[in-house]
Design a protein around this motif. Sequence first.
Motif, PDB file in Angstrom:
ATOM      1  N   MET A   1       3.137   8.389  14.602  1.00 16.34           N
ATOM      2  CA  MET A   1       4.537   8.643  14.363  1.00 16.34           C
ATOM      3  C   MET A   1       4.784  10.100  13.972  1.00 16.34           C
ATOM      4  SD  MET A   1       7.277   7.008  14.538  1.00 16.34           S
ATOM      5  CE  MET A   1       8.897   6.842  13.979  1.00 16.34           C
ATOM      6  N   ALA A   2       3.870  10.667  13.177  1.00 20.81           N
ATOM      7  CA  ALA A   2       4.015  12.048  12.746  1.00 20.81           C
ATOM      8  C   ALA A   2       3.903  12.995  13.943  1.00 20.81           C
ATOM      9  CB  ALA A   2       2.966  12.400  11.698  1.00 20.81           C
ATOM     10  N   GLU A   3       3.029  12.660  14.885  1.00 23.01           N
ATOM     11  CA  GLU A   3       2.873  13.502  16.073  1.00 23.01           C
ATOM     12  C   GLU A   3       4.155  13.532  16.895  1.00 23.01           C
ATOM     13  OE1 GLU A   3      -0.471  12.111  18.256  1.00 23.01           O
ATOM     14  OE2 GLU A   3      -1.863  12.458  16.612  1.00 23.01           O
ATOM     15  N   LEU A   4       4.826  12.404  16.956  1.00 30.21           N
ATOM     16  CA  LEU A   4       6.090  12.334  17.683  1.00 30.21           C
ATOM     17  C   LEU A   4       7.151  13.197  17.015  1.00 30.21           C
ATOM     18  CD1 LEU A   4       7.753  11.110  19.969  1.00 30.21           C
ATOM     19  CD2 LEU A   4       8.288   9.202  18.437  1.00 30.21           C
ATOM     20  N   SER A   5       7.194  13.168  15.700  1.00 34.11           N
ATOM     21  CA  SER A   5       8.160  13.993  14.959  1.00 34.11           C
ATOM     22  C   SER A   5       7.896  15.480  15.197  1.00 34.11           C
ATOM     23  CB  SER A   5       8.076  13.685  13.461  1.00 34.11           C
ATOM     24  OG  SER A   5       8.429  12.347  13.221  1.00 34.11           O
ATOM     25  N   VAL A   6       6.646  15.874  15.152  1.00 34.74           N
ATOM     26  CA  VAL A   6       6.282  17.269  15.374  1.00 34.74           C
ATOM     27  C   VAL A   6       6.633  17.678  16.800  1.00 34.74           C
ATOM     28  CG1 VAL A   6       4.351  18.886  15.520  1.00 34.74           C
ATOM     29  CG2 VAL A   6       4.496  17.295  13.603  1.00 34.74           C
ATOM     30  N   ALA A   7       6.374  16.790  17.763  1.00 37.14           N
ATOM     31  CA  ALA A   7       6.689  17.093  19.162  1.00 37.14           C
ATOM     32  C   ALA A   7       8.192  17.245  19.354  1.00 37.14           C
ATOM     33  CB  ALA A   7       6.136  15.993  20.067  1.00 37.14           C
ATOM     34  N   MET A   8       8.979  16.402  18.687  1.00 37.54           N
ATOM     35  CA  MET A   8      10.442  16.498  18.790  1.00 37.54           C
ATOM     36  C   MET A   8      10.946  17.808  18.172  1.00 37.54           C
ATOM     37  SD  MET A   8      11.668  13.961  20.443  1.00 37.54           S
ATOM     38  CE  MET A   8      13.374  13.941  20.006  1.00 37.54           C
ATOM     39  N   LEU A   9      10.404  18.175  17.024  1.00 36.48           N
ATOM     40  CA  LEU A   9      10.805  19.435  16.388  1.00 36.48           C
ATOM     41  C   LEU A   9      10.446  20.627  17.275  1.00 36.48           C
ATOM     42  CD1 LEU A   9       9.860  18.789  12.657  1.00 36.48           C
ATOM     43  CD2 LEU A   9      12.147  18.936  13.651  1.00 36.48           C
TER      44      LEU A   9
END
Length: 87
Positions: A1-9
């Motif tokens: 989930m954290a990787e997805l947040s970083v990718a979105m940012l």
Amino acid sequence: MAELSVAMLALFAHMKRVFMREKAAHAREVAAAQGKQPGRPRKLSPAQLAAARAALREDQPVGQVAEAFGVSRATLYRYLAHNTEQI
């Protein structure tokens, strides 16, 4: 989930940079269409530079010529160096 947040940012940051570049390019195009030139305005016009060259040919001191045109000696030397015409 954290990787997805970083990718979105990262995606949002990239989109912002792209939009900023497009906006800046558009602003440059509009300015060019209005006849505006980017950068700092010139201190001496070509006519003033020619007059300064004429004064220097008459053996007036560089400092005196620079003062008469409201520029520093370094600015006058720089303008003389960038122009290919001889003193």
